[in-house]
Design an enzyme around this catalytic site. Structure first.
Site, mmCIF file in Angstrom:
data_model
loop_
_atom_site.group_PDB
_atom_site.id
_atom_site.type_symbol
_atom_site.label_atom_id
_atom_site.label_comp_id
_atom_site.label_asym_id
_atom_site.label_seq_id
_atom_site.Cartn_x
_atom_site.Cartn_y
_atom_site.Cartn_z
ATOM 1 N N GLY A 128 0.835 -1.202 0.000
ATOM 2 C CA GLY A 128 0.000 0.000 0.000
ATOM 3 C C GLY A 128 0.867 1.248 0.000
ATOM 4 O O GLY A 128 0.507 2.294 0.520
ATOM 5 N N ASP B 279 2.362 -1.665 -4.552
ATOM 6 C CA ASP B 279 1.019 -1.061 -4.560
ATOM 7 C C ASP B 279 0.303 -1.494 -5.838
ATOM 8 O O ASP B 279 0.944 -1.831 -6.840
ATOM 9 C CB ASP B 279 1.119 0.488 -4.507
ATOM 10 C CG ASP B 279 -0.186 1.135 -4.056
ATOM 11 O OD1 ASP B 279 -0.249 1.619 -2.910
ATOM 12 O OD2 ASP B 279 -1.160 1.117 -4.842
ATOM 13 N N ASP C 191 -0.442 -6.999 -6.717
ATOM 14 C CA ASP C 191 -1.527 -7.293 -5.786
ATOM 15 C C ASP C 191 -1.045 -8.217 -4.668
ATOM 16 O O ASP C 191 -0.383 -9.226 -4.937
ATOM 17 C CB ASP C 191 -2.661 -7.982 -6.585
ATOM 18 C CG ASP C 191 -3.940 -8.112 -5.776
ATOM 19 O OD1 ASP C 191 -5.028 -8.127 -6.383
ATOM 20 O OD2 ASP C 191 -3.852 -8.192 -4.524
ATOM 21 N N ILE C 192 -1.366 -7.890 -3.434
ATOM 22 C CA ILE C 192 -0.928 -8.740 -2.307
ATOM 23 C C ILE C 192 -1.642 -10.096 -2.338
ATOM 24 O O ILE C 192 -1.310 -10.978 -1.554
ATOM 25 C CB ILE C 192 -1.194 -8.037 -0.959
ATOM 26 C CG1 ILE C 192 -2.683 -7.707 -0.770
ATOM 27 C CG2 ILE C 192 -0.314 -6.822 -0.780
ATOM 28 C CD1 ILE C 192 -3.026 -7.145 0.601
ATOM 29 N N TYR D 144 -14.640 -3.711 7.724
ATOM 30 C CA TYR D 144 -13.253 -3.230 7.879
ATOM 31 C C TYR D 144 -12.800 -3.376 9.331
ATOM 32 O O TYR D 144 -11.706 -3.882 9.600
ATOM 33 C CB TYR D 144 -13.201 -1.769 7.449
ATOM 34 C CG TYR D 144 -11.951 -0.997 7.756
ATOM 35 C CD1 TYR D 144 -11.931 -0.045 8.782
ATOM 36 C CD2 TYR D 144 -10.798 -1.166 7.003
ATOM 37 C CE1 TYR D 144 -10.793 0.701 9.036
ATOM 38 C CE2 TYR D 144 -9.649 -0.420 7.259
ATOM 39 C CZ TYR D 144 -9.664 0.518 8.278
ATOM 40 O OH TYR D 144 -8.535 1.257 8.538
ATOM 41 N N LYS E 199 -9.818 -5.769 10.721
ATOM 42 C CA LYS E 199 -8.679 -5.255 11.478
ATOM 43 C C LYS E 199 -8.549 -6.002 12.800
ATOM 44 O O LYS E 199 -7.460 -6.413 13.198
ATOM 45 C CB LYS E 199 -8.834 -3.747 11.724
ATOM 46 C CG LYS E 199 -8.619 -2.884 10.489
ATOM 47 C CD LYS E 199 -7.207 -3.030 9.926
ATOM 48 C CE LYS E 199 -6.936 -2.061 8.789
ATOM 49 N NZ LYS E 199 -5.583 -2.243 8.224
HETATM 50 C C1 AKB Z 1 -11.522 4.833 7.845
HETATM 51 O O1 AKB Z 1 -12.192 5.843 7.972
HETATM 52 O O2 AKB Z 1 -11.946 3.773 7.410
HETATM 53 C C2 AKB Z 1 -10.077 4.879 8.309
HETATM 54 C C3 AKB Z 1 -9.998 4.477 9.728
HETATM 55 C C4 AKB Z 1 -10.668 5.263 10.773
HETATM 56 O O3 AKB Z 1 -9.340 3.500 10.026
HETATM 57 N N1 AKB Z 1 -9.559 6.227 8.132
#
Ligand code: AKB
Length: 339
Positions: free
Chosen positions: A10, A35, A54-55, A154, A158
């Protein structure tokens, strides 16, 4: 012989730009930048190699193993929170399978050169999930082990990758007859919203702050998709770069945890507007809340407690609210837009 390098995935993104700049000018290893998009020419010149790829491409990752001796990985490649909501399955592939690929690469590299491979992972305040605004207000500065109930794909990605990193570092192949430490030294930081003066974010739900600032600096109007009272922690990009470099340099024995909060300043969208209209009077800022994205921002903490980072590796931001806006953003953005 393979050249000793650090790998930055990235690399053409917001944090990537800052890291390539830092390590390209004063790292003791070469920089391999990876990237999906070709590297900016200016940054390309700072890299031992800049690879467009690409990863998720296994052949590419095998090529990296054959050509380079990788001693640290800064794995920044990810789909951010808003974009991940529109393509949750792709987000899982990139954010989780991609990270697993890089953890395996780190383990294989360590087997080849016999040294630990530091794996720096940008987690996020998106790993938290406060159920409602009253609880968010009551919770105050959230600690790492509180409210880990993310509302976004997301955030789930994480949080899971934090656990993957802990597994690789502490429990890798624990039932194997020839069990041996993986050599992966995983270290993660849960970043707040990041604001860069020289790059624009894409696909994040915290992007309203940098988008507002840059739109006003260009003399354009901006309709903010959260209400004035929406509040989350933010950080100036130079501090984000500093935190990754500082955590990477910390001796392993000093680190009592694998995942750290870092805090700089907490600000409402209305406070960002107040600063913006004073600094760039031609900007026209309005508030047009988008309820689903407001709900995401409301589930993130208003502030995070970063005592463990301050205790274990001496974390301290250079830019509080005033310095971030008046000494970093304003002068840098003005020169960036020739204002
Ligand atoms: C997002 O908004 O998805 C990122 C984050 C807060 O990790 N900037």
């Amino acid at each position: 012989m393979r050249q000793p390098v650090i790998l930055i995935t990235g690399a053409n993104g917001e944090i990537g730009h800052g890291l390539v700049e830092h390590f390209g000018r004063n790292g003791d290893h070469g920089v391999v930048a990876l990237d999906l998009k070709p590297m900016d020419e200016r940054l390309d010149a700072l890299c031992t190699a800049s690879i467009t790829g690409d990863i998720l491409d296994d052949n590419l990752l095998k090529r990296l193993i054959s050509e380079y001796e990788i001693h640290a990985i800064y794995h920044l490649a990810a789909l951010l929170s808003t974009r991940s909501e529109y393509t949750p399955d792709t987000a899982h592939k990139v954010n989780v399978n991609g990270t697993l690929n890089l953890l395996e690469l780190a383990a294989e590299q360590s087997r080849w050169h016999g040294q630990p491979v530091k794996f720096l992972f940008p987690s996020s305040i998106a790993a938290y999930g406060l159920p409602d605004l009253a609880t968010k207000t009551e919770a105050g500065a959230v600690r790492e082990d509180q409210w880990a109930a993310p509302k976004t794909m997301y955030g789930c990605n994480k949080l899971y990758c934090e656990q993957l990193g802990r597994y690789y570092t502490r429990h890798y192949r624990q039932l194997a007859a020839d069990r041996a430490p993986s050599g992966v030294d995983f270290r993660a930081i849960r970043f707040p919203g990041l604001i860069s003066a020289v790059t624009m974010p894409s696909g994040g739900t915290s992007d309203y702050a940098p988008e507002m600032i840059h739109a006003a600096a260009r003399g354009e109007s901006y309709a903010c998709f959260v209400p004035e009272h929406a509040q989350i922690p933010f950080m100036a990009m130079p501090d984000a770069i500093k935190s990754l470099v500082q955590l990477s340099a910390a001796p392993a024995e000093a680190l009592q945890r694998g995942v750290y909060n870092v805090n700089a300043f907490s600000i409402t969208a209305g406070q960002v507007r107040d600063w913006v209209v004073e600094a760039f009077p031609n900007g026209k800022i309005t508030f047009e809340p988008d309820a689903p994205r407001v709900a995401i921002v409301d589930s993130w903490p208003a502030e995070v407690n970063d005592d463990p980072a301050r205790r274990d590796w001496g974390w301290k931001p250079d830019y509080d609210l005033a310095r971030a806006f008046d000494e970093y953003l304003l002068p840098t953005i003005r020169s960036f837009y020739h204002r």
